[in-house]
Design an enzyme around this catalytic site. Structure first.
Site, PDB file in Angstrom:
ATOM      1  CB  CYS A  57     -21.090  88.955  14.170  1.00  0.00           C
ATOM      2  SG  CYS A  57     -20.865  90.615  13.530  1.00  0.00           S
ATOM      3  CB  CYS A  95     -12.743  90.445  12.552  1.00  0.00           C
ATOM      4  SG  CYS A  95     -13.866  90.521  11.157  1.00  0.00           S
ATOM      5  CG  ASN A  96     -16.889  86.177  14.986  1.00  0.00           C
ATOM      6  OD1 ASN A  96     -16.928  85.140  15.618  1.00  0.00           O
ATOM      7  ND2 ASN A  96     -17.021  87.359  15.577  1.00  0.00           N
ATOM      8  CB  THR A  97     -15.877  88.284   8.687  1.00  0.00           C
ATOM      9  OG1 THR A  97     -17.199  88.514   9.180  1.00  0.00           O
ATOM     10  CG2 THR A  97     -15.919  88.155   7.187  1.00  0.00           C
ATOM     11  CE1 TYR A 140     -12.667  94.929   6.052  1.00  0.00           C
ATOM     12  CE2 TYR A 140     -11.514  93.031   6.958  1.00  0.00           C
ATOM     13  CZ  TYR A 140     -11.508  94.341   6.539  1.00  0.00           C
ATOM     14  OH  TYR A 140     -10.344  95.066   6.607  1.00  0.00           O
ATOM     15  N   GLY A 141     -18.292  91.286   6.071  1.00  0.00           N
ATOM     16  CA  GLY A 141     -19.092  90.065   6.186  1.00  0.00           C
ATOM     17  C   GLY A 141     -19.851  89.646   4.957  1.00  0.00           C
ATOM     18  CG  ASP A 164     -13.658  94.012  14.259  1.00  0.00           C
ATOM     19  OD1 ASP A 164     -13.828  92.777  14.321  1.00  0.00           O
ATOM     20  OD2 ASP A 164     -14.580  94.804  13.991  1.00  0.00           O
ATOM     21  CB  SER A 165     -14.282  94.137   9.544  1.00  0.00           C
ATOM     22  OG  SER A 165     -15.367  94.021  10.437  1.00  0.00           O
ATOM     23  CD  GLU A 224     -20.515  99.584  11.591  1.00  0.00           C
ATOM     24  OE1 GLU A 224     -20.188 100.610  11.001  1.00  0.00           O
ATOM     25  OE2 GLU A 224     -19.704  98.704  11.948  1.00  0.00           O
ATOM     26  CG  HIS A 236     -20.968  94.947  14.644  1.00  0.00           C
ATOM     27  ND1 HIS A 236     -19.773  94.570  14.100  1.00  0.00           N
ATOM     28  CD2 HIS A 236     -21.160  96.245  14.291  1.00  0.00           C
ATOM     29  CE1 HIS A 236     -19.271  95.588  13.413  1.00  0.00           C
ATOM     30  NE2 HIS A 236     -20.088  96.621  13.517  1.00  0.00           N
TER      31      HIS A 236
HETATM   32  N1  DGL Z   1     -16.369  92.197  12.549  1.00  0.00           N
HETATM   33  C1  DGL Z   1     -17.215  91.362  11.740  1.00  0.00           C
HETATM   34  C2  DGL Z   1     -17.338  89.972  12.341  1.00  0.00           C
HETATM   35  O1  DGL Z   1     -17.085  89.743  13.519  1.00  0.00           O
HETATM   36  C3  DGL Z   1     -18.593  91.935  11.536  1.00  0.00           C
HETATM   37  C4  DGL Z   1     -18.708  93.171  10.697  1.00  0.00           C
HETATM   38  C5  DGL Z   1     -18.411  93.016   9.240  1.00  0.00           C
HETATM   39  O2  DGL Z   1     -19.203  92.439   8.482  1.00  0.00           O
HETATM   40  O3  DGL Z   1     -17.383  93.518   8.838  1.00  0.00           O
HETATM   41  O4  DGL Z   1     -17.702  89.069  11.639  1.00  0.00           O
END
Ligand code: DGL
Length: 272
Positions: A187, A73-75, A42-43, A10-11, A154, A189
């Site tokens: 996402c 991680c969705n991104t 990362y988003g 994950d990011s 966060e 989070h």
């Molecule tokens: N883990 C990222 C997601 O699921 C969210 C956090 C990020 O922006 O890195 O998209």
């Protein structure tokens, strides 16, 4: 049978929200998790940057001899999953968008109004929109980015009115205007603010893609006959920056669950 670990990437720390589902359903499996806490979020980054970070991390997990890589991680899933698969053709690489999209497509009807929330990159990619419509072209899908959620989460600003106001800032008009009745937390989070969202919009049906990714892990382990046969020692959680926030988030996610004991001895290492 395959006793090698399952890699998670994950990011940052958000992907930890998907881990308890796996630990509960498949207690014999061992997890090697990598959170890129030094470079999150990362988003809101360029896709080329996300891709090159993702190459580094999947290479790292491959060097740990994982039998599969899960990308909650969705991104990353929405932008470069196919690139990662092309780079590591010998390792099954599972994203989070397809299993969640399939779930929505199978459980919603044209009467539903489906909302997707996520990072700027995830929403701009249109990945959920395209996948859901591929599985069920008759659905009504809307999306909106909520970029301030991740930094607040966060910082642990969750159970208070700042978070509630931020949720209302992004969602009041989106939900009201589009008459959204089903909301996909696109996402990693966002499951951490699921309670706030439910409190503010009690009639919404919430879809947490972290739950759906488990189905896809089980299907892949089953298809490749690679379930672990013995409990395989400690889970390992790597972070590129062992920040206080990362450690606090581990406590937040795991102390409230039955896995607190399993995590007392977790081994944390910074990526050199
Ligand atoms: N883990 C990222 C997601 O699921 C969210 C956090 C990020 O922006 O890195 O998209």
């Amino acid at each position: 049978m395959d006793n090698r670990p399952i890699g998670f990437f994950d990011s940052g720390l958000g992907g930890l929200t998907a881990v308890p589902y796996l630990m509960q359903a498949l207690p014999k499996e061992r997890i090697v998790y990598f959170g890129d806490t030094a470079r999150t979020p990362y988003g809101s980054k360029a896709v080329q940057t996300i891709r090159s970070f993702s190459y580094q991390i999947t290479d790292f997990l491959a060097s740990k001899d994982v039998k599969m890589i899960v990308v909650p991680c969705n991104t990353v899933s929405s932008t470069c999953l196919e690139d990662l698969r092309a780079r590591h053709p010998q390792i099954p690489i599972l994203g989070i968008i397809s299993p969640a999209a399939r779930y929505v497509a199978e459980n919603c009807t044209p009467e539903n109004k489906v909302g997707i929330i996520g990072t700027k990159v995830t929403i701009a990619s249109g990945a959920y929109y395209k996948k859901i419509l591929k599985f069920n072209p008759r659905l009504d899908i809307y999306g909106t980015p909520c970029p301030a959620f991740v930094p607040l989460i966060e910082e642990g600003i969750i159970q208070n009115e700042i978070m509630d106001l931020t949720i209302q800032y992004y969602l009041d008009h989106f939900i009201g205007y589009n008459r959204i009745d089903t909301l996909v937390l696109g996402c990693t989070h966002y499951p951490l603010i699921r309670r706030n969202i439910t409190k503010l919009y009690p009639d919404l049906t919430i879809v947490d893609p972290s739950e759906q990714v488990l189905t896809s892990i089980m299907d892949t382990l089953s298809a490749t006959e690679s379930f672990a046969e013995e409990p395989q020692g400690e889970h390992i959680f790597y972070a590129s920056d062992l920040s206080e926030n990362f450690l606090n988030m581990i406590n937040r996610i795991f102390q409230s669950s039955e896995f607190a004991i399993a995590f007392k001895n977790l081994e944390l290492e910074g990526l050199k």
